[in-house]
Design a protein around this motif. Sequence first.
Motif, PDB file in Angstrom:
ATOM      1  N   UNK A 244       0.841  -1.195   0.000  1.00 49.56           N
ATOM      2  CA  UNK A 244       0.000   0.000   0.000  1.00 49.56           C
ATOM      3  C   UNK A 244       0.879   1.248   0.000  1.00 49.56           C
ATOM      4  N   UNK A 245       0.695   2.082  -1.044  1.00 51.66           N
ATOM      5  CA  UNK A 245       1.489   3.308  -1.202  1.00 51.66           C
ATOM      6  C   UNK A 245       0.575   4.524  -1.152  1.00 51.66           C
ATOM      7  N   UNK A 246       1.110   5.641  -0.644  1.00 49.17           N
ATOM      8  CA  UNK A 246       0.319   6.874  -0.639  1.00 49.17           C
ATOM      9  C   UNK A 246       0.502   7.606   0.676  1.00 49.17           C
ATOM     10  N   UNK A 247      -0.233   8.735   0.859  1.00 49.35           N
ATOM     11  CA  UNK A 247      -0.106   9.509   2.094  1.00 49.35           C
ATOM     12  C   UNK A 247      -0.507   8.667   3.318  1.00 49.35           C
ATOM     13  N   UNK A 248       0.154   8.920   4.451  1.00 52.62           N
ATOM     14  CA  UNK A 248      -0.061   8.136   5.678  1.00 52.62           C
ATOM     15  C   UNK A 248      -1.518   7.942   6.060  1.00 52.62           C
ATOM     16  N   UNK A 249      -2.284   9.057   6.063  1.00 58.11           N
ATOM     17  CA  UNK A 249      -3.659   8.944   6.564  1.00 58.11           C
ATOM     18  C   UNK A 249      -4.525   8.096   5.631  1.00 58.11           C
ATOM     19  N   UNK A 250      -4.337   8.285   4.304  1.00 61.94           N
ATOM     20  CA  UNK A 250      -5.118   7.495   3.341  1.00 61.94           C
ATOM     21  C   UNK A 250      -4.759   6.013   3.447  1.00 61.94           C
ATOM     22  N   UNK A 251      -3.474   5.754   3.603  1.00 58.86           N
ATOM     23  CA  UNK A 251      -3.024   4.354   3.716  1.00 58.86           C
ATOM     24  C   UNK A 251      -3.646   3.688   4.918  1.00 58.86           C
ATOM     25  N   UNK A 252      -3.578   4.386   6.049  1.00 57.26           N
ATOM     26  CA  UNK A 252      -4.098   3.802   7.288  1.00 57.26           C
ATOM     27  C   UNK A 252      -5.598   3.527   7.130  1.00 57.26           C
ATOM     28  N   UNK A 253      -6.321   4.491   6.531  1.00 57.11           N
ATOM     29  CA  UNK A 253      -7.769   4.314   6.384  1.00 57.11           C
ATOM     30  C   UNK A 253      -8.070   3.126   5.461  1.00 57.11           C
ATOM     31  N   UNK A 254      -7.335   3.047   4.363  1.00 63.01           N
ATOM     32  CA  UNK A 254      -7.546   1.947   3.411  1.00 63.01           C
ATOM     33  C   UNK A 254      -7.295   0.596   4.093  1.00 63.01           C
ATOM     34  N   UNK A 255      -6.184   0.514   4.826  1.00 62.99           N
ATOM     35  CA  UNK A 255      -5.814  -0.761   5.454  1.00 62.99           C
ATOM     36  C   UNK A 255      -6.834  -1.135   6.528  1.00 62.99           C
ATOM     37  N   UNK A 256      -7.243  -0.162   7.340  1.00 68.76           N
ATOM     38  CA  UNK A 256      -8.225  -0.474   8.391  1.00 68.76           C
ATOM     39  C   UNK A 256      -9.541  -0.941   7.780  1.00 68.76           C
ATOM     40  N   UNK A 257      -9.997  -0.266   6.711  1.00 70.94           N
ATOM     41  CA  UNK A 257     -11.265  -0.647   6.063  1.00 70.94           C
ATOM     42  C   UNK A 257     -11.176  -2.041   5.450  1.00 70.94           C
ATOM     43  N   UNK A 258     -10.080  -2.304   4.701  1.00 73.54           N
ATOM     44  CA  UNK A 258      -9.958  -3.606   4.034  1.00 73.54           C
ATOM     45  C   UNK A 258      -9.783  -4.721   5.045  1.00 73.54           C
ATOM     46  N   UNK A 259      -8.964  -4.453   6.084  1.00 76.19           N
ATOM     47  CA  UNK A 259      -8.655  -5.503   7.059  1.00 76.19           C
ATOM     48  C   UNK A 259      -9.915  -5.964   7.779  1.00 76.19           C
ATOM     49  N   UNK A 260     -10.894  -5.053   7.907  1.00 79.55           N
ATOM     50  CA  UNK A 260     -12.139  -5.407   8.596  1.00 79.55           C
ATOM     51  C   UNK A 260     -12.836  -6.567   7.880  1.00 79.55           C
ATOM     52  N   UNK A 261     -12.530  -6.755   6.578  1.00 81.03           N
ATOM     53  CA  UNK A 261     -13.184  -7.824   5.808  1.00 81.03           C
ATOM     54  C   UNK A 261     -12.337  -9.091   5.733  1.00 81.03           C
ATOM     55  N   UNK A 262     -11.101  -9.064   6.254  1.00 82.79           N
ATOM     56  CA  UNK A 262     -10.214 -10.235   6.147  1.00 82.79           C
ATOM     57  C   UNK A 262     -10.342 -11.143   7.359  1.00 82.79           C
ATOM     58  N   UNK A 263     -10.069 -12.442   7.122  1.00 79.28           N
ATOM     59  CA  UNK A 263     -10.138 -13.413   8.213  1.00 79.28           C
ATOM     60  C   UNK A 263      -9.037 -13.147   9.243  1.00 79.28           C
ATOM     61  N   UNK A 264      -7.798 -13.049   8.776  1.00 79.23           N
ATOM     62  CA  UNK A 264      -6.683 -12.871   9.721  1.00 79.23           C
ATOM     63  C   UNK A 264      -5.649 -11.922   9.111  1.00 79.23           C
ATOM     64  N   UNK A 265      -5.919 -10.613   9.216  1.00 78.47           N
ATOM     65  CA  UNK A 265      -5.022  -9.638   8.575  1.00 78.47           C
ATOM     66  C   UNK A 265      -3.865  -9.224   9.479  1.00 78.47           C
ATOM     67  N   UNK A 266      -2.808  -8.718   8.888  1.00 79.95           N
ATOM     68  CA  UNK A 266      -1.774  -8.040   9.673  1.00 79.95           C
ATOM     69  C   UNK A 266      -1.138  -6.948   8.822  1.00 79.95           C
ATOM     70  N   UNK A 267      -0.458  -6.036   9.489  1.00 76.70           N
ATOM     71  CA  UNK A 267       0.173  -4.901   8.813  1.00 76.70           C
ATOM     72  C   UNK A 267       1.676  -4.982   9.045  1.00 76.70           C
TER      73      UNK A 267
END
Length: 340
Positions: A244-267
């Motif tokens: 995931x590339x891009x500004x910090x806040x957008x990245x964090x939001x994208x990862x948090x939103x997507x991870x909510x749909x994953x079985x076992x996510x990590x960053x």
Amino acid sequence: MQTKVLKPTPESLALAAEILQKGGLVAFPTETVYGLGADATNAEAAKAIFAAKGRPADNPLIVHISSLSMLPEIVSSVPEAAQKLMNAFWPGPLTIIMPKGKKIPYAVTAGLETVAVRFPVHPDAQAMIERCGLPIAAPSANLSGKPSPTTAAHVFEDMDGRIPLILDGGPCQVGLESTVVDATHGHIILLRPGGVTREMLEEALGEEVALGKGVMEPLADGEKALSPGLKHKHYAPKAEVKVVLGPDDLRAQYILDSAAKDACPCVLCLEGRRGLYPGLTVLSAGNTPEDYAHNLFAALRHADEIGCTQVYAEGLSLEGVGLAVMNRVERAAGFHVIQL
Ligand code: AMP
Ligand code: MG
């Protein structure tokens, strides 16, 4: 076959030399990652490396030396730019592709007329090669396709029962495979970024260094690779990886939103950004791009150990060692990159 794991001592180095001289395989530490070594002048020994790793036969091996006096046996000539780079970076984490000498069998170079050569700086690697008095062909000591091993325990995980000896010299300092350059085209082409950065190469050469096609982007179907390794998927854990590339806040939001749909996510991110991911499992990339390089492969292996199904890896800028880190993470992700 029983696999011994021994600390490098005069006795274990003598055993390693004996195994190698008889055409056997030994895993050993280097400053980049652990290598799986065999006599580079023995075609059968080289073939045993491909068998132990499950490595595609068209992916050539790097030949390791412990003194410049071994070079004339391995290469048929030394291009001028190669000499400059040797003066600047050997011994160290830089592999140079040169015209192949007669003593190196095609089993090592996968049929190519060129050979990749490296002079590692790690004292145990040097001692082992010197002790056995042979150039040593060695790829990374992992099963093909898995992340490269940066500790003896990683090697044991992949090679237990397949090889007689692992020399345990502790964790590798750089943590990513060597920088690979091709010196056979009149100018230097960077085929694999590593601890010796593009900027360092350019400074030593006094000119720009071209990045080989396929290094930072997937090759098109049927496109010829400058280096066979570029065709193969590499460094991959079982979990799916997204960069995931891009500004910090957008990245964090994208990862948090997507991870909510994953079985076992990590960053996977630098420590400074850990706080952006409350409630998520964070694999530490350390504090600096150098730490990220050092920690990357262990983190990907750890993701599998804890059963992660999805790894979100934060991207780095492509400066310095960042280029090497991004090269490995993007390959682990099969070039699945989210640019926000
Ligand atoms: P490994 O030893 O597994 O870290 O991989 C060695 C890398 O160097 C692979 O990507 C190979 O394709 C590349 N390589 C080795 N020898 C040559 C060569 N003669 N020409 C081009 N690439 C090479
Ligand atoms: Mg490898």
